[in-house]
Every structure is written in structure tokens, then in C-alpha cells.
Write a protein that holds these residues in place. Structure first.
Motif, mmCIF file in Angstrom:
data_model
loop_
_atom_site.group_PDB
_atom_site.id
_atom_site.type_symbol
_atom_site.label_atom_id
_atom_site.label_comp_id
_atom_site.label_asym_id
_atom_site.label_seq_id
_atom_site.Cartn_x
_atom_site.Cartn_y
_atom_site.Cartn_z
ATOM 1 N N TYR A 1 0.841 -1.198 0.000
ATOM 2 C CA TYR A 1 0.000 0.000 0.000
ATOM 3 C C TYR A 1 0.881 1.254 0.000
ATOM 4 C CZ TYR A 1 -4.071 -2.897 1.074
ATOM 5 O OH TYR A 1 -5.079 -3.829 1.036
ATOM 6 N N GLY A 2 1.974 1.197 0.744
ATOM 7 C CA GLY A 2 2.880 2.341 0.783
ATOM 8 C C GLY A 2 3.516 2.629 -0.566
ATOM 9 N N ALA A 3 3.845 1.567 -1.309
ATOM 10 C CA ALA A 3 4.378 1.768 -2.654
ATOM 11 C C ALA A 3 3.355 2.491 -3.526
ATOM 12 C CB ALA A 3 4.760 0.424 -3.267
ATOM 13 N N GLY A 4 2.073 2.121 -3.351
ATOM 14 C CA GLY A 4 1.024 2.813 -4.100
ATOM 15 C C GLY A 4 0.900 4.268 -3.703
ATOM 16 N N PHE A 5 1.096 4.567 -2.421
ATOM 17 C CA PHE A 5 1.059 5.959 -1.961
ATOM 18 C C PHE A 5 2.130 6.776 -2.678
ATOM 19 C CE2 PHE A 5 2.528 9.429 0.681
ATOM 20 C CZ PHE A 5 1.362 9.998 1.162
ATOM 21 N N TRP A 6 3.332 6.229 -2.790
ATOM 22 C CA TRP A 6 4.409 6.989 -3.451
ATOM 23 C C TRP A 6 4.240 7.012 -4.952
ATOM 24 C CZ3 TRP A 6 5.990 10.058 -0.156
ATOM 25 C CH2 TRP A 6 6.198 9.691 1.171
ATOM 26 N N ASP A 7 3.529 6.038 -5.510
ATOM 27 C CA ASP A 7 3.163 6.106 -6.916
ATOM 28 C C ASP A 7 2.223 7.286 -7.156
ATOM 29 O OD1 ASP A 7 2.921 3.839 -9.441
ATOM 30 O OD2 ASP A 7 1.392 5.399 -9.350
ATOM 31 N N LEU A 8 1.276 7.482 -6.231
ATOM 32 C CA LEU A 8 0.324 8.581 -6.349
ATOM 33 C C LEU A 8 1.012 9.933 -6.287
ATOM 34 C CD1 LEU A 8 -2.717 9.405 -6.430
ATOM 35 C CD2 LEU A 8 -2.653 9.395 -3.934
ATOM 36 N N THR A 9 2.058 10.046 -5.482
ATOM 37 C CA THR A 9 2.722 11.330 -5.254
ATOM 38 C C THR A 9 4.030 11.471 -6.032
ATOM 39 O OG1 THR A 9 3.861 10.439 -3.298
ATOM 40 C CG2 THR A 9 1.726 11.501 -2.950
ATOM 41 N N ALA A 10 4.255 10.589 -7.017
ATOM 42 C CA ALA A 10 5.539 10.592 -7.726
ATOM 43 C C ALA A 10 5.715 11.788 -8.650
ATOM 44 C CB ALA A 10 5.704 9.298 -8.526
ATOM 45 N N GLY A 11 4.615 12.410 -9.078
ATOM 46 C CA GLY A 11 4.719 13.554 -9.978
ATOM 47 C C GLY A 11 4.156 13.237 -11.346
ATOM 48 N N GLY A 12 4.418 14.133 -12.291
ATOM 49 C CA GLY A 12 3.901 13.991 -13.649
ATOM 50 C C GLY A 12 4.551 12.854 -14.412
ATOM 51 N N THR A 13 4.209 12.774 -15.700
ATOM 52 C CA THR A 13 4.660 11.660 -16.529
ATOM 53 C C THR A 13 6.169 11.554 -16.566
ATOM 54 O OG1 THR A 13 2.682 11.887 -17.909
ATOM 55 C CG2 THR A 13 4.534 10.649 -18.823
ATOM 56 N N GLU A 14 6.856 12.676 -16.801
ATOM 57 C CA GLU A 14 8.313 12.633 -16.916
ATOM 58 C C GLU A 14 8.982 12.484 -15.561
ATOM 59 O OE1 GLU A 14 10.133 12.402 -19.624
ATOM 60 O OE2 GLU A 14 8.258 12.308 -20.755
ATOM 61 N N ARG A 15 8.596 13.328 -14.586
ATOM 62 C CA ARG A 15 9.259 13.300 -13.280
ATOM 63 C C ARG A 15 8.984 12.000 -12.535
ATOM 64 N NH1 ARG A 15 8.169 15.549 -8.036
ATOM 65 N NH2 ARG A 15 6.137 16.310 -8.748
ATOM 66 N N GLY A 16 7.824 11.427 -12.752
ATOM 67 C CA GLY A 16 7.476 10.228 -12.012
ATOM 68 C C GLY A 16 7.785 8.925 -12.702
ATOM 69 N N ARG A 17 8.385 8.991 -13.905
ATOM 70 C CA ARG A 17 8.598 7.758 -14.660
ATOM 71 C C ARG A 17 9.499 6.777 -13.920
ATOM 72 N NH1 ARG A 17 10.244 9.683 -19.204
ATOM 73 N NH2 ARG A 17 8.309 9.381 -20.368
ATOM 74 N N ARG A 18 10.660 7.221 -13.492
ATOM 75 C CA ARG A 18 11.616 6.303 -12.864
ATOM 76 C C ARG A 18 11.118 5.765 -11.520
ATOM 77 N NH1 ARG A 18 16.699 5.618 -13.812
ATOM 78 N NH2 ARG A 18 17.494 6.266 -11.776
ATOM 79 N N PRO A 19 10.600 6.615 -10.621
ATOM 80 C CA PRO A 19 10.041 6.039 -9.385
ATOM 81 C C PRO A 19 8.936 5.025 -9.639
ATOM 82 C CG PRO A 19 10.329 8.398 -9.139
ATOM 83 C CD PRO A 19 10.587 8.094 -10.581
ATOM 84 N N ARG A 20 8.055 5.309 -10.597
ATOM 85 C CA ARG A 20 6.951 4.381 -10.862
ATOM 86 C C ARG A 20 7.452 3.071 -11.452
ATOM 87 N NH1 ARG A 20 4.019 9.370 -12.436
ATOM 88 N NH2 ARG A 20 2.513 9.754 -10.737
ATOM 89 N N ARG A 21 8.455 3.127 -12.288
ATOM 90 C CA ARG A 21 8.982 1.886 -12.846
ATOM 91 C C ARG A 21 9.663 1.047 -11.770
ATOM 92 N NH1 ARG A 21 11.296 3.610 -18.873
ATOM 93 N NH2 ARG A 21 9.227 3.963 -19.784
ATOM 94 N N LEU A 22 10.344 1.706 -10.863
ATOM 95 C CA LEU A 22 10.931 0.968 -9.742
ATOM 96 C C LEU A 22 9.841 0.340 -8.884
ATOM 97 C CD1 LEU A 22 13.428 0.169 -8.062
ATOM 98 C CD2 LEU A 22 13.096 2.286 -6.770
ATOM 99 N N ILE A 23 8.773 1.081 -8.621
ATOM 100 C CA ILE A 23 7.651 0.552 -7.832
ATOM 101 C C ILE A 23 7.040 -0.666 -8.523
ATOM 102 C CG2 ILE A 23 5.290 1.067 -7.103
ATOM 103 C CD1 ILE A 23 6.300 3.977 -6.606
#
Length: 350
Positions: free
Chosen positions: A25-47
Motif C-alpha cells: 500500500y505504501g508503494a502505491g502511496f508513493w506512486d500517487l505522489t511521484a509527480g507527472g509523466t516525466e518526473r514520475g517515470r523512474r520512481p513508478r517503474r521501480l515501484i
């Protein structure tokens, strides 16, 4: 005696789900707050990569909780699910939507579809722990007893609200700590710093909420508050605090496996403290373990089946976790992580 044993097993299963499921659930929380498409790409792929091998198996503990609760303590099961059907139903819907969003996001080719499924996964990862925490708060604040009718007052009191927020903060803390370790394991130093900052921030927020919880339970859940400030409950609260300090210290150093151990120690100690504070009640002051227990023969067979299940399931789950944390399942490539070569800052690819 058998009823007490089954009650301990139930508490341990809840603790296991809080730690294992809470991390997801915590990983999903940080997915939600990772940012836009470009800024959040790497964190979301790691998640995505970190969750993929284990996110389904973590729900084994939830199934185990429901089976033990339903079979061993049918009065408790009926009372809780009747009085708080709405928050529990919302949590269940969140689990379904969360799983569907996570499973469908990666294979979807269109950007709009990936955003939609990603938003469903991330939002449900926050909604679900909040409503589960609210339900626990309703129990702790003595608003639930045999015969209680469903109403918002049962699960929307001060203790429920603060427990819901604590549940979200706890999952965020666990998720950030584990993702810090995953970033280090996948040789992505920029993401190590990214998630380490979030782990420290969520630990600070959780500490503040823990203090607020103390004040709220003193007024709104006196029986549990007394249990948390005396005897075994107090010892476990102190243990949780010590584990939190150790986790902060380890996060400020080079992240390693021990920070995961201490982070799990924080959450496990807190959940066990709640269980110890309610003794000898399953529903404080209204339903004791003895009164809620099923037939003696049922409890005996449940103990036998539980032992067999643990012997068969626990080693397999532990082995899966070991394979995952030691990188034996699947490596994360630069192409998958996205722009990994530039961000490694001199690190060697695996």
C-alpha cells in the motif's frame, strides 16, 4: 486455553498483513505522489518492478485473518462486519480496484489507459488502508459491541479518523523504506535519495500522529489507552519507539537490510501493542476472547489446520521474499527503469 491461542494467532496474522500488505500500500502511496509523466517515470517503474513478484502473495495474510476470525470467533466476525460493513466494503472495493489497476497498467500500450489504471491503483492504495484503520479505530474506541447497528458514528469518531491517518502514514513509511532498499539493490543512487527522504518524512509524520493518537485515545478510547500505557502494551510501545529511532539512524547512513528489519519492527510492535492493550477483550469491555470463541471442537481443529497451513505456507513465502530481496527473480534493466545510465552517477550496471 485454545481460544487464547487462536486469538494470539489472529493477532500475529493481522501483524503480518500490516507489515507485508502495508509495504505494498505504501508503494502505491508513493506512486500517487511521484509527480507527472516525466518526473514520475523512474520512481513508478521501480515501484512496478519491486512489487511485481510479491504483491499477490501478501494478500495470503488477509485471507488467513478472515478465515481464523470467521471460524474461531464467529460472534466477533458477525459483529464487526455488520456494524462496520460500509468502511470494510469500501476497503474491499479498494483492494479489487488496486489489484486491477496494478495488473492492467503495465501491459496497456496507450498513455491515457496507463494513466487511468495508474491513478486507480495509486488512489486505492490510500483509500484502502484508511478505511481499514478507521474500522480498527471503531473497535478500539468501544463503539462496536454485539448488537450494534451499522451507522457512521461507529467508524467515524475521533479514534477512527486518527487510526485511518496512522494507517496511511504507516504504509507510506514502510513503502518508502523498502523502496530505498530496492533502489540500492538495483543500483539507482538517485532513487535511493528520493525514497530515503520520503522515508524520513513519513517517519516524522507517523511520529506526530502517534503523539496525537495518545491524546485522542486518552479521551475517546480509555480502555485501550490504559493498556498502551501499562504493562506489556507499554513495553511494546517503547519497543516501537526504539525501532523508529534505529530506522531513522540507519536511513541517515548507507541503507542496508537492517533498516527494513527495524521498520517492520516499528509496525509489528505497534500492532502487537494494540492487541495487548485490548486484553482480554476482542471488542473492548463488551466481548472477551472466551465469550467470542466458537465451539471447543472447532477451535481444536482450527489450531491443527492452522499449524499445517503455517508449516506449508510460511517457508514458501519466506523463500519467495528471500529470492526477491536477493535479486534472484528478475533484474531491472536500464531500459525498463528509463534513462538509468545518466542517473547512476558512475554506478556499474548489474
Amino acid at each position: 486455553m485454545t481460544a487464547d491461542l487462536i486469538a494470539v494467532v489472529l493477532l500475529l496474522a493481522v501483524t503480518a498483513y500490516a507489515c507485508a500488505g502495508g509495504t505494498d500500500y505504501g508503494a502505491g502511496f508513493w506512486d500517487l505522489t511521484a509527480g507527472g509523466t516525466e518526473r514520475g517515470r523512474r520512481p513508478r517503474r521501480l515501484i512496478d518492478h519491486a512489487m511485481a513478484p510479491v504483491w499477490e502473495v501478501n494478500n495470503v495474510w488477509l485471507v488467513f485473518v478472515l478465515v481464523v476470525m470467521w471460524t474461531g470467533f464467529p460472534v466477533l466476525f458477525q459483529t464487526v462486519f455488520s456494524a462496520m460493513w460500509l468502511p470494510l466494503a469500501l476497503a474491499a472495493v479498494g483492494m479489487v480496484l488496486r489489484g486491477a489497476g496494478f495488473a492492467l497498467r503495465k501491459p496497456t500500450r496507450g498513455l491515457a489507459g496507463r494513466r487511468l489504471y495508474g491513478a486507480v491503483f495509486a488512489s486505492a492504495s490510500v483509500v484502502t488502508p484508511f478505511f481499514l484503520g478507521a474500522a480498527v479505530g471503531g473497535v478500539a474506541s468501544e463503539r462496536v459491541s454485539p448488537g450494534t447497528e451499522a451507522s457512521a458514528d461507529v467508524w467515524a469518531g475521533p479514534t477512527s479518523l486518527v487510526f485511518g491517518l496512522v494507517a496511511v502514514a504507516t504504509t507510506a513509511f514502510l513503502g518508502a523504506v523498502f523502496l530505498t532498499g530496492d533502489a540500492r539493490r538495483f543500483d539507482a543512487p538517485d532513487l535511493v535519495g528520493h525514497f530515503r527522504r520520503r522515508a524520513l518524512g513519513s517517519l516524522a509524520a507517523l511520529t506526530v500522529l502517534a503523539v496525537v493518537t495518545g491524546f485522542v485515545t486518552h479521551e475517546d478510547a480509555p480502555y485501550v489507552w490504559h493498556g498502551l500505557t501499562h504493562g506489556l502494551g507499554l513495553f511494546l510501545v517503547v519497543l516501537a519507539g526504539a525501532a523508529a529511532v534505529a530506522t531513522a539512524w540507519l536511513l541517515l547512513r548507507t541503507p542496508g537490510v537492517w533498516m527494513r528489519v527495524t521498520a517492520v519492527g516499528v509496525v509489528a510492535s505497534a500492532v502487537l501493542a494494540w492487541g495487548a492493550a485490548q486484553r482480554p477483550y476482542l471488542l473492548p469491555t463488551s466481548l472477551s476472547v472466551a465469550d467470542a470463541a466458537g465451539a471447543p471442537a472447532t477451535l481444536t481443529w482450527l489450531a491443527v489446520v492452522t499449524l499445517v497451513a503455517l508449516v506449508l505456507v510460511v517457508p514458501a513465502v519466506v523463500f519467495l521474499y528471500w529470492l526477491d530481496t536477493h535479486g534472484e527473480l528478475e533484474e531491472l534493466t536500464d531500459a525498463e527503469l528509463g534513462d538509468g545510465g545518466a542517473a547512476r552517477e558512475g554506478g556499474n550496471p548489474r
